[in-house]
Design a protein around this motif. Structure first.
Motif, PDB file in Angstrom:
ATOM      1  N   ASN A 306       0.842  -1.212   0.000  1.00 19.76           N
ATOM      2  CA  ASN A 306       0.000   0.000   0.000  1.00 19.76           C
ATOM      3  C   ASN A 306       0.870   1.252   0.000  1.00 19.76           C
ATOM      4  OD1 ASN A 306      -2.183   1.661   0.113  1.00 19.76           O
ATOM      5  ND2 ASN A 306      -2.966   0.944   2.073  1.00 19.76           N
ATOM      6  N   GLY A 307       2.150   1.093   0.331  1.00 22.22           N
ATOM      7  CA  GLY A 307       3.010   2.271   0.314  1.00 22.22           C
ATOM      8  C   GLY A 307       4.461   1.910   0.510  1.00 22.22           C
ATOM      9  N   TYR A 308       5.320   2.793   0.015  1.00 16.92           N
ATOM     10  CA  TYR A 308       6.765   2.639   0.176  1.00 16.92           C
ATOM     11  C   TYR A 308       7.341   4.024   0.462  1.00 16.92           C
ATOM     12  CZ  TYR A 308      11.632   1.372  -0.759  1.00 16.92           C
ATOM     13  OH  TYR A 308      12.989   1.148  -0.639  1.00 16.92           O
ATOM     14  N   ALA A 309       8.118   4.113   1.533  1.00 15.89           N
ATOM     15  CA  ALA A 309       8.709   5.406   1.889  1.00 15.89           C
ATOM     16  C   ALA A 309      10.140   5.216   2.334  1.00 15.89           C
ATOM     17  CB  ALA A 309       7.906   6.071   3.010  1.00 15.89           C
ATOM     18  N   GLY A 310      10.904   6.269   2.188  1.00 17.41           N
ATOM     19  CA  GLY A 310      12.295   6.234   2.630  1.00 17.41           C
ATOM     20  C   GLY A 310      13.074   7.363   1.984  1.00 17.41           C
ATOM     21  N   ASP A 311      14.353   7.373   2.252  1.00 17.67           N
ATOM     22  CA  ASP A 311      15.197   8.444   1.714  1.00 17.67           C
ATOM     23  C   ASP A 311      16.425   7.900   1.006  1.00 17.67           C
ATOM     24  OD1 ASP A 311      16.382   7.517   4.101  1.00 17.67           O
ATOM     25  OD2 ASP A 311      17.365   9.437   4.461  1.00 17.67           O
ATOM     26  N   VAL A 312      16.512   6.571   0.927  1.00 15.85           N
ATOM     27  CA  VAL A 312      17.726   5.993   0.334  1.00 15.85           C
ATOM     28  C   VAL A 312      17.411   5.361  -1.017  1.00 15.85           C
ATOM     29  CG1 VAL A 312      19.062   5.678   2.443  1.00 15.85           C
ATOM     30  CG2 VAL A 312      17.338   3.979   1.840  1.00 15.85           C
ATOM     31  N   TRP A 313      18.362   5.478  -1.929  1.00 13.65           N
ATOM     32  CA  TRP A 313      18.185   5.073  -3.324  1.00 13.65           C
ATOM     33  C   TRP A 313      19.352   4.182  -3.706  1.00 13.65           C
ATOM     34  CZ3 TRP A 313      13.952   7.483  -5.958  1.00 13.65           C
ATOM     35  CH2 TRP A 313      13.280   8.444  -5.188  1.00 13.65           C
ATOM     36  N   ASP A 314      19.119   3.312  -4.701  1.00 15.22           N
ATOM     37  CA  ASP A 314      20.206   2.395  -5.050  1.00 15.22           C
ATOM     38  C   ASP A 314      21.352   3.090  -5.779  1.00 15.22           C
ATOM     39  OD1 ASP A 314      18.706   2.734  -7.323  1.00 15.22           O
ATOM     40  OD2 ASP A 314      18.153   0.634  -7.550  1.00 15.22           O
ATOM     41  N   VAL A 315      21.113   4.300  -6.306  1.00 16.52           N
ATOM     42  CA  VAL A 315      22.180   5.156  -6.829  1.00 16.52           C
ATOM     43  C   VAL A 315      21.889   6.561  -6.312  1.00 16.52           C
ATOM     44  CG1 VAL A 315      23.344   6.065  -8.870  1.00 16.52           C
ATOM     45  CG2 VAL A 315      22.215   3.846  -8.990  1.00 16.52           C
ATOM     46  N   GLN A 316      22.912   7.259  -5.867  1.00 14.98           N
ATOM     47  CA  GLN A 316      22.693   8.611  -5.359  1.00 14.98           C
ATOM     48  C   GLN A 316      23.689   9.587  -5.949  1.00 14.98           C
ATOM     49  OE1 GLN A 316      20.725   7.318  -1.101  1.00 14.98           O
ATOM     50  NE2 GLN A 316      22.396   8.728  -1.069  1.00 14.98           N
ATOM     51  N   PRO A 317      23.218  10.749  -6.431  1.00 10.20           N
ATOM     52  CA  PRO A 317      21.829  11.185  -6.496  1.00 10.20           C
ATOM     53  C   PRO A 317      20.993  10.268  -7.391  1.00 10.20           C
ATOM     54  CG  PRO A 317      23.329  13.019  -6.963  1.00 10.20           C
ATOM     55  CD  PRO A 317      24.154  11.779  -6.914  1.00 10.20           C
ATOM     56  N   SER A 318      19.714  10.150  -7.072  1.00 11.97           N
ATOM     57  CA  SER A 318      18.838   9.288  -7.857  1.00 11.97           C
ATOM     58  C   SER A 318      18.614   9.889  -9.241  1.00 11.97           C
ATOM     59  CB  SER A 318      17.508   9.173  -7.112  1.00 11.97           C
ATOM     60  OG  SER A 318      16.453   9.139  -8.014  1.00 11.97           O
ATOM     61  N   PRO A 319      18.712   9.066 -10.299  1.00 10.35           N
ATOM     62  CA  PRO A 319      18.436   9.610 -11.635  1.00 10.35           C
ATOM     63  C   PRO A 319      16.968  10.061 -11.755  1.00 10.35           C
ATOM     64  CG  PRO A 319      18.806   7.217 -11.697  1.00 10.35           C
ATOM     65  CD  PRO A 319      19.095   7.671 -10.304  1.00 10.35           C
ATOM     66  N   LYS A 320      16.741  10.972 -12.684  1.00 13.76           N
ATOM     67  CA  LYS A 320      15.380  11.528 -12.837  1.00 13.76           C
ATOM     68  C   LYS A 320      14.363  10.451 -13.189  1.00 13.76           C
ATOM     69  CE  LYS A 320      16.286  16.311 -13.609  1.00 13.76           C
ATOM     70  NZ  LYS A 320      16.960  17.225 -14.454  1.00 13.76           N
ATOM     71  N   ASP A 321      14.816   9.406 -13.880  1.00  8.97           N
ATOM     72  CA  ASP A 321      13.854   8.385 -14.311  1.00  8.97           C
ATOM     73  C   ASP A 321      13.813   7.186 -13.353  1.00  8.97           C
ATOM     74  OD1 ASP A 321      16.322   7.338 -14.790  1.00  8.97           O
ATOM     75  OD2 ASP A 321      15.915   6.726 -16.873  1.00  8.97           O
ATOM     76  N   HIS A 322      14.299   7.364 -12.138  1.00  5.70           N
ATOM     77  CA  HIS A 322      14.259   6.238 -11.197  1.00  5.70           C
ATOM     78  C   HIS A 322      12.803   5.862 -10.928  1.00  5.70           C
ATOM     79  CE1 HIS A 322      14.847   3.683  -7.728  1.00  5.70           C
ATOM     80  NE2 HIS A 322      16.159   3.761  -7.893  1.00  5.70           N
ATOM     81  N   PRO A 323      12.458   4.548 -11.006  1.00  6.98           N
ATOM     82  CA  PRO A 323      11.047   4.156 -10.864  1.00  6.98           C
ATOM     83  C   PRO A 323      10.412   4.580  -9.544  1.00  6.98           C
ATOM     84  CG  PRO A 323      12.495   2.215 -11.063  1.00  6.98           C
ATOM     85  CD  PRO A 323      13.339   3.419 -11.345  1.00  6.98           C
ATOM     86  N   TRP A 324      11.205   4.750  -8.487  1.00  5.13           N
ATOM     87  CA  TRP A 324      10.598   5.108  -7.195  1.00  5.13           C
ATOM     88  C   TRP A 324      10.114   6.553  -7.133  1.00  5.13           C
ATOM     89  CZ3 TRP A 324      14.687   2.574  -3.432  1.00  5.13           C
ATOM     90  CH2 TRP A 324      14.592   1.179  -3.557  1.00  5.13           C
ATOM     91  N   ARG A 325      10.588   7.388  -8.068  1.00  6.59           N
ATOM     92  CA  ARG A 325      10.097   8.776  -8.048  1.00  6.59           C
ATOM     93  C   ARG A 325       8.603   8.807  -8.357  1.00  6.59           C
ATOM     94  NH1 ARG A 325      13.839  13.169  -8.412  1.00  6.59           N
ATOM     95  NH2 ARG A 325      15.997  12.466  -8.557  1.00  6.59           N
ATOM     96  N   HIS A 326       8.154   7.902  -9.198  1.00 10.02           N
ATOM     97  CA  HIS A 326       6.743   7.927  -9.607  1.00 10.02           C
ATOM     98  C   HIS A 326       6.110   6.555  -9.441  1.00 10.02           C
ATOM     99  CE1 HIS A 326       7.243  12.004 -11.060  1.00 10.02           C
ATOM    100  NE2 HIS A 326       8.397  11.595 -11.573  1.00 10.02           N
ATOM    101  N   ALA A 327       6.373   5.917  -8.326  1.00  9.89           N
ATOM    102  CA  ALA A 327       5.749   4.613  -8.036  1.00  9.89           C
ATOM    103  C   ALA A 327       4.584   4.874  -7.076  1.00  9.89           C
ATOM    104  CB  ALA A 327       6.772   3.686  -7.386  1.00  9.89           C
ATOM    105  N   PHE A 328       3.399   4.407  -7.453  1.00  6.50           N
ATOM    106  CA  PHE A 328       2.209   4.690  -6.636  1.00  6.50           C
ATOM    107  C   PHE A 328       1.400   3.428  -6.407  1.00  6.50           C
ATOM    108  CE2 PHE A 328       3.100   8.543  -9.146  1.00  6.50           C
ATOM    109  CZ  PHE A 328       3.397   9.408  -8.100  1.00  6.50           C
TER     110      PHE A 328
END
Ligand code: NAD
Length: 401
Positions: A306-328
Motif C-alpha cells: 500500500n506504500g513505500y517510503a524512505g530516503d535511500v536510493w540504489d544510486v545517489q543522487p537518484s536519476p530523474k527516471d528512477h522508478p521510485w520517483r513515480h511509483a504509486f
C-alpha cells in the motif's frame, strides 16, 4: 608540529585499533598528509547556513584545522567517472572522507589504484559505498561515526510510517492543488494503533524505532536480527522473530534498519515482498539497494504494497527516471520518497562532523580509534553488523543498540 609519537604505535590493550600514518615523521620528510573529502554541493543554502557541515562549502568544519596543521585537503562533489576529481585524487590520498548522502563509491578497482590510502572515514553511518572486502585485502581501515545520526533516522522512520498509514502525502497534495476531497483521502487512511510493526535489523536505529513506537499502542512490535539484544535492552514489549518470512507475514508495517552487505543486497525482491501481508507498508531508510527497485514498483501497482517510503536510493543522487520517483499504489498514493536526508539534520551534521574530525585526529596522532567506530581494520571485519561471518570480528563494535 609533529612529534615522534605520531608515527609510533601506541601501547594499549587496543593496539589492533591503532593505525600508523604512512609518513615517517622522525625524518625531515614533509609531514603533509593528503586528505580527500567527497561531499555534496550546498550552494546558496550552505553559504547562508554554516551548520550545513556535510557540504563542500563548509567541508565538515575541518578545513582550517587541516590546513593549519600543514595537510593537503581536497574537497569535491565531483565523484562519477574516471575523469572525476574523486578518481583523480584517490590515486595518492591517504585519508578519504565521504558521507553516505553523496558517497564516493570506492570500488575494488579504485582501491587497486589508491596506492597510498590507509583510512576511509564515513561521516555518518553506513560504509557500504566502500568495497569492504577489497579494503580488507589492502588493510585499509574503514571507520564510521557510529550512532551519530541514529536518532535522526529513527525519527524519520516514525514519520514515514505515519505518513503512509495516515495517507498524508496525497492529502497535502490536494491542498497544494487547491482541491478538497475528504473521502478520496479517508478511503485509504488508517490509525497506527492496533497495527503490527516489525524491524529488519534491531541495532541502534531499529531499536530506537521500536522505542519511539511504544506510545502508539501497536498490536505487536517485532524485530528480526541475527544478533541478539543485550540483556538490559530486552523487553517483553519487543518480540524477536527467528525467521524473517514469519515476521513479514504478520506485519502491517515493515521498517528496514540493517546495513547493506552481500546478504541484504536485493533482499526485498519479488519473492520476499510476496511474503509480506497484502496491503502492507514498507519503510526503507537503510539503503536503497536492499530493495529491488522494480519489485517495489510492481508490488505498489498490483496493490500488494500500500506504500513505500524512505530516503535511500540504489544510486545517489537518484536519476530523474528512477522508478521510485513515480511509483504509486492503486489509488495513486503511497509514495513517501525523499532525497537522502534523514540522517543529515543539522543536529546530526554537528555530531558526524565532530566524529569524523575525531577519527582523523586520532589517526594523525597515532592514537587508538574508538572500537565502536571501526568497520574493518587490519584486513578483517571489526563489526558484526556487515553480515554474519565464520571468523569472529576482531573489533568490538557493539552489536546491539
Ligand atoms: P547498527 O550496526 O547499530 O545495527 C545494524 C543491525 O543490523 C545489527 O544489529 C545487525 O546485526 C543487523 N543486521 C545486519 N544484517 C542483517 C540481516 N541480514 N537481517 C537482519 N538484521 C541484520 O547500525 P545502525 O546505526 O542501526 O544503522 C543501520 C543502517 O542504517 C546503516 O548501516 C545504514 O545503512 C543505515 N543508515 C541510514 C541513514 C540515513 O540517513 N538514511 C543514516 C544512518 C544509517
Amino acid at each position: 608540529m609533529f612529534s615522534l609519537a605520531r608515527s609510533r604505535l601506541v601501547s594499549s590493550p587496543h593496539l589492533l585499533h591503532t593505525i600508523k600514518p604512512s609518513r615517517n615523521f622522525s625524518t625531515s620528510s614533509p609531514n603533509m598528509v593528503k586528505v580527500l573529502a567527497v561531499l555534496y554541493k550546498g550552494g546558496q543554502a550552505a553559504k547562508e547556513e554554516p551548520r550545513l557541515l556535510g557540504t563542500i562549502e563548509n567541508s565538515l568544519g575541518i578545513s582550517d584545522w587541516l590546513k593549519k596543521e600543514g595537510h593537503e585537503f581536497i574537497v569535491t562533489d565531483d565523484k562519477e567517472g574516471p575523469g572525476s576529481e574523486f578518481q583523480k585524487h584517490i590515486a595518492d590520498a591517504e585519508i578519504l572522507v565521504t558521507t553516505p548522502f553523496h558517497p564516493g563509491y570506492l570500488t575494488a578497482d579504485l582501491i587497486e589504484k589508491a596506492k597510498n590510502l590507509k583510512l576511509c572515514v564515513t561521516a555518518g553511518v553506513g560504509s557500504d559505498h566502500i568495497d569492504l572486502d577489497a579494503a580488507n585485502k589492502k588493510s585499509i581501515t574503514v571507520a564510521e561515526v557510529s550512532g551519530s545520526n541514529v536518532v535522526s533516522v529513527a525519527e524519520h522512520v516514525v514519520m514515514s510510517i505515519l505518513l503512509l498509514v495516515r495517507n498524508f502525502v496525497p492529502a497535502h497534495e490536494q491542498i497544494l492543488a487547491d482541491d478538497w476531497n475528504v473521502a478520496q483521502i479517508a478511503r485509504n487512511a488508517y490509525d497506527l494503533e492496533g497495527k503490527t510493526v516489525g524491524t529488519v535489523g534491531c541495532g541502534r536505529i531499529g531499536y530506537r524505532v521500536l522505542e519511539r513506537l511504544r506510545g502508539f499502542n501497536c498490536k505487536e512490535l517485532l524485530w528480526f536480527d541475527y544478533t541478539d539484544l543485550p540483556e538490559d535492552k530486552k523487553t517483553p514489549e519487543f518480540k524477536r522473530v527467528d525467521k524473517l518470512e514469519d515476521m513479514l507475514a504478520k506485519c502491517d508495517v515493515v521498517t528496514i534498519n540493517c546495513p547493506l552487505h552481500e546478504k541484504t543486497k536485493g533482499l526485498f525482491n519479488d519473492q520476499l515482498i510476496s511474503k509480506m501481508k497484502k496491503g502492507a507498508w514498507l519503510v526503507n531508510t537503510a539503503r536503497g539497494a536492499i530493495c529491488d527497485r522494480n519489485a517495489v514498483k510492481k508490488a505498489l501497482e498490483s496493490g500488494h504494497l500500500n506504500g513505500y517510503a524512505g530516503d535511500v536510493w540504489d544510486v545517489q543522487p537518484s536519476p530523474k527516471d528512477h522508478p521510485w520517483r513515480h511509483a504509486f499504489n492503486t489509488l495513486g498514493g503511497g509514495n513517501g520518497m525523499v532525497p537522502h536526508y534523514s540522517g543529515t539534520t543539522l543536529d546530526a551534521q554537528a555530531r558526524y562532523a565532530n566524529g569524523a574530525k575525531d577519527i582523523i585526529q586520532r589517526y594523525l596522532a597515532g592514537k587508538e580509534q574508538d572500537p565502536a567506530n571501526l568497520i574493518v581494520i587490519d584486513g578483517d571485519y571489526a563489526s558484526k553488523a556487515y553480515g554474519q561471518r565464520e571468523k569472529k570480528p576482531t573489533g568490538q563494535k557493539p552489536a546491539g543498540p
